[in-house]
Motif scaffolding. Structure first.
Motif, PDB file in Angstrom:
ATOM      1  N   ALA B  82     -26.045 -23.096 -13.233  1.00 47.34           N
ATOM      2  CA  ALA B  82     -27.092 -22.732 -12.267  1.00 47.34           C
ATOM      3  C   ALA B  82     -27.344 -23.867 -11.286  1.00 47.34           C
ATOM      4  O   ALA B  82     -27.538 -23.634 -10.087  1.00 47.34           O
ATOM      5  N   ALA B  83     -27.350 -25.108 -11.781  1.00 45.28           N
ATOM      6  CA  ALA B  83     -27.591 -26.267 -10.907  1.00 45.28           C
ATOM      7  C   ALA B  83     -26.484 -26.377  -9.867  1.00 45.28           C
ATOM      8  O   ALA B  83     -26.745 -26.590  -8.684  1.00 45.28           O
ATOM      9  N   ILE B  84     -25.235 -26.197 -10.321  1.00 41.17           N
ATOM     10  CA  ILE B  84     -24.088 -26.333  -9.413  1.00 41.17           C
ATOM     11  C   ILE B  84     -24.086 -25.226  -8.363  1.00 41.17           C
ATOM     12  O   ILE B  84     -23.893 -25.472  -7.177  1.00 41.17           O
ATOM     13  N   VAL B  85     -24.341 -23.995  -8.812  1.00 33.54           N
ATOM     14  CA  VAL B  85     -24.282 -22.851  -7.903  1.00 33.54           C
ATOM     15  C   VAL B  85     -25.469 -22.850  -6.923  1.00 33.54           C
ATOM     16  O   VAL B  85     -25.296 -22.669  -5.728  1.00 33.54           O
ATOM     17  N   SER B  86     -26.672 -23.071  -7.449  1.00 34.71           N
ATOM     18  CA  SER B  86     -27.872 -22.895  -6.620  1.00 34.71           C
ATOM     19  C   SER B  86     -28.310 -24.183  -5.917  1.00 34.71           C
ATOM     20  O   SER B  86     -28.963 -24.135  -4.888  1.00 34.71           O
TER      21      SER B  86
END
Lengths: 241, 109
Positions: B82-86
């Motif tokens: 989630a951190a990488i994508v968002s």
């Protein structure tokens, strides 16, 4: 997060961390309640000590009837990493008055420290007290309110871990770490990954010999020294090619 | 435990913590930091956050090697994605909490 350094932006930037503070704050309040500490004392502790893991340590040692001197020594050790964070932020506030520096330092936490580092990467200019005070105060009040609320409802909630809310703080550190690695462009992402990986490996080794909170401090210092050494070697390298 | 002892403990722990927080600000304000120290400090944010994260993934056993905190590690994986994508703190926190709720619901911890 944008380049806005107003108080309003400070409040906005600190909001995502509120989940972490509420999750851990409620959990702490519930633990305090079961340890026989009332809401007023929890409020005082959150306002005066204001440090998540240290408050857990303080409470469990009180319950074990440890002497005050031993409790204070443990809290000092658990919070020693704060000196490292303050030392890292301080140069960016050097132009502000001593009073402003002391006020900001008094309420600095892991989270607002990490936010300020992210903010620096985005704005590329000195931090402003208005932004920092708003972020710090937001975190401070949410923490105090969450811990007191946890103490008050402590008897109603049998399992503090329900709904995974306690994991909010871990997820938040994951987010803060990743954002720090991608926004700090003074180094390539691979270099950041190298430092983070080294530190995590050091943690596994160090926790064989010392509790996690002490290991955090030692691993951070060693990780920074290794990072410095690697950078130094790489700067030297081209001349030897 | 008396409230008196508790109050004294709170005040002393508060003082110790406050000195740790504030002393570096006073020192930095008063003195010019040498270049090597600034270089050292530039590594602190990533190093300290990685250390805090690692501590959450491990369980300390006095006198033995730490073991993996399976529950936290499982919930951390979707949070990292989630951190990488968002690239958003809020999304990372929400996904992490939801992941932990699922991990506990399924009894994987």
């Amino acid at each position: 997060m944008d380049i806005d350094l107003s108080a309003k932006a400070g409040l906005k930037d600190v909001m995502p961390t509120a989940f972490g503070y509420i999750g851990v704050g409620l959990a702490f309040g519930i633990v305090a309640h079961t340890s026989g500490i009332g809401p007023f004392m929890v409020l005082l502790m959150s306002l005066i000590v204001y440090a998540g893991s240290a408050q857990f340590v303080l409470t469990s040692m009180l319950l074990a009837a440890s002497p005050v001197s031993a409790i204070v020594a443990s809290v000092f050790l658990v919070n020693a990493r704060m000196a490292l964070m303050s030392m890292t932020v301080a140069p960016y506030l050097k132009k502000e008055s001593l009073t402003q520096n002391i006020l900001i330092g008094s309420l600095l936490t892991d989270e607002t420290f990490a936010l300020s580092m992210n903010k620096l990467n985005v704005t590329h200019r000195p931090l402003r007290p208005a932004w920092f005070h708003a972020a710090n105060l937001g975190a401070y009040l949410i923490w105090a309110a969450a811990t007191v609320a946890g103490d008050l409802v402590g008897s109603l909630i049998p399992d503090a871990k329900a709904f995974g809310l306690d994991f909010a703080v871990v997820a938040m550190f994951i987010g803060l770490l990743y954002l720090q690695m991608v926004t700090d462009r003074s180094r390539r992402f691979s270099r950041h990954l190298e430092v983070a990986g080294t530190v995590m490996l050091l943690m596994v080794i160090l926790m064989r010999f010392m509790p996690g909170n002490t290991a955090i401090l030692v691993a951070t210092v060693l990780g920074c020294l290794i990072g410095m050494a690697l950078e130094h070697l790489r700067k030297e390298a081209p001349t030897h090619d | 435990m008396t409230d008196g002892k508790l109050l004294v403990t709170i005040l002393l722990c508060g003082l110790a913590t406050w000195l740790l927080r504030v002393t570096p600000f006073v020192l930095v304000k008063a003195a010019r930091l040498p270049k090597w120290l600034l270089s050292f400090l530039s590594f602190v944010p990533v190093a300290i956050l990685a250390a805090i994260f690692a501590e959450e993934l491990l369980v300390y056993h006095p006198g033995a090697w730490p073991t993996l905190n399976v529950e936290n590690t499982l919930a951390a994986l979707p949070a990292i994605v989630a951190a990488i994508v968002s690239k958003s703190l809020l999304v990372t926190v929400v996904v992490g909490v939801a992941a932990m709720a699922v991990v506990r619901l399924l009894g994987w911890g």
